[in-house]
Design an enzyme around this catalytic site. Structure first.
Site, PDB file in Angstrom:
ATOM      1  CD  GLU A  83      -4.728   4.548   3.897  1.00 40.14           C
ATOM      2  OE1 GLU A  83      -6.036   5.207   3.618  1.00 40.14           O
ATOM      3  OE2 GLU A  83      -4.103   5.083   5.025  1.00 40.14           O
ATOM      4  CB  CYS A 108      -7.282   9.643   1.880  1.00 35.86           C
ATOM      5  SG  CYS A 108      -8.482   9.206   0.448  1.00 35.86           S
TER       6      CYS A 108
END
Length: 365
Positions: free
Chosen positions: A92, A349
């Site tokens: 990501e 995250c």
């Protein structure tokens, strides 16, 4: 479509390295312009290059090594990207809109948007912080320098951010940047190339959990990059519980290296402090933090824990965080409370990555 892994990622080359492999050398500058100013990914469209060179580039190099698999947009303008690599892994990155366009009474733009791009440096992470969602996904491999750089290029292109528009870069996504030292420092150099994206190292911040020897090594390179320390606790007992790496490099060792780290006179070392309800959010911890950072040009960034599924920790109250910040500020230590971004999307995250994995499993079954 991602090119085959047999081709070399052209985003992994400094201008000097590209000049050594392409003749005549001035062609490398032209290629850099196409890649970083025009955001071109098709060598055939680089019209001022001779046909034979375009063919050679197409055979040897790839300018599309990452695929945007998914993008989630928050109400606050933040975007979380899920990238897929040529070998099928996902990670990501986040685009954070720090400020919108400012207009005067006549509608004239007086200041433009302000952007920060949060980059990943690894696919997964080895550190295993107790509060981090990324740790749940395990560790696969380091990202190559070109994969780190390409995150910036793809995000700028996807959002039509002009090439001359400078952005801030923070290595605060998935992974421990100093655990991927060579690739991260090379990416910093490539991103700061004046003929490319020209993002000064002073606009780039490395956030580390505290690999003390690598902090020292980074300081010796004197790249001009900014440093952020994920501290999160004021005693070794709690920090070792939150960050297992603290057993190898404790708070005192990390702070010793920070004191020797070269810091621009206009800048400060950032200390990130994740506030967790009833664990490290009292004035007692604030007083100890003040003592620990004595003598360091420091800025404390308080982060209210962002809850995610399966976590044992809770988010503290804003009142508790404000009291903590006010105490430090009154004592002369610069302190801010980070404004939470993307709370309405997969903000933590690794969360978007794991959600996509679960969806893929459900499709297969």
């Amino acid at each position: 479509m991602i090119d085959t892994p047999k081709k070399k990622n052209i985003f992994g080359y400094t201008l000097s390295e590209l000049s050594e492999s392409i003749t005549p050398k001035f062609r490398a500058q032209q290629i850099y312009k196409w890649l970083y100013i025009e955001y071109k990914i098709d060598f055939e469209s680089m019209s001022n290059l001779p046909k034979h060179l375009r063919e050679e580039l197409s055979q040897k190099y790839s300018a599309q090594n990452l695929e945007i698999l998914k993008c989630e947009q928050s109400r606050d303008g933040s975007k979380k990207y899920l990238f897929r690599t040529h070998d099928g892994h996902t990670f990501e990155s986040v685009l954070i809109q720090m400020r919108d366009k400012q207009r005067d009474a006549n509608g004239k733009i007086v200041s433009s948007e302000k952007w920060t791009i949060c980059l990943s440096s690894q696919i997964g992470c080895k550190v295993g912080c107790a509060f981090c969602f990324t740790a749940k996904g395990g560790f696969y491999r380091n990202l190559e320098a070109g994969e780190i750089v390409e995150q910036v290029v793809q995000i700028k292109r996807d959002n039509a951010i002009p090439p001359h528009k400078r952005v801030n870069i923070v290595y605060m996504g998935m992974g421990e940047p100093l655990d991927n030292f060579e690739n991260v420092t090379k990416a910093i150099r490539i991103l700061s190339e004046k003929d490319g994206l020209s993002i000064s190292a002073r606009r780039q911040t490395i956030s580390t959990s505290g690999i003390a020897p690598r902090i020292k090594k980074l300081g010796m390179l004197d790249l001009g990059v900014q440093l952020a320390i994920s501290l999160h606790a004021v005693d070794d007992t709690l920090r070792s519980r939150l960050i297992p790496m603290n057993k190898a490099y404790n708070i005192a060792q990390v702070l010793d290296e920070v004191r020797d780290f070269p810091v621009d006179a206009r800048k400060r070392v950032m200390f990130e402090y994740l506030m967790i309800k009833d664990l490290n959010d009292s004035l007692k911890e604030a007083k100890k933090l003040l003592s620990l950072l004595d003598g360091i040009r420091a800025k404390v960034n308080l982060i209210l824990f962002n809850p995610h599924e399966g976590s044992e920790f809770l988010r503290p109250s804003e009142e508790r965080a404000k009291a903590f910040a006010d105490f430090l500020t009154q004592k002369g230590l610069l302190c801010t409370i980070r404004e939470s971004k993307g709370l309405d999307i997969s903000a933590a995250c690794g969360q978007l990555r794991e959600k996509e994995k679960l969806q893929h499993v459900s499709y297969e079954t």
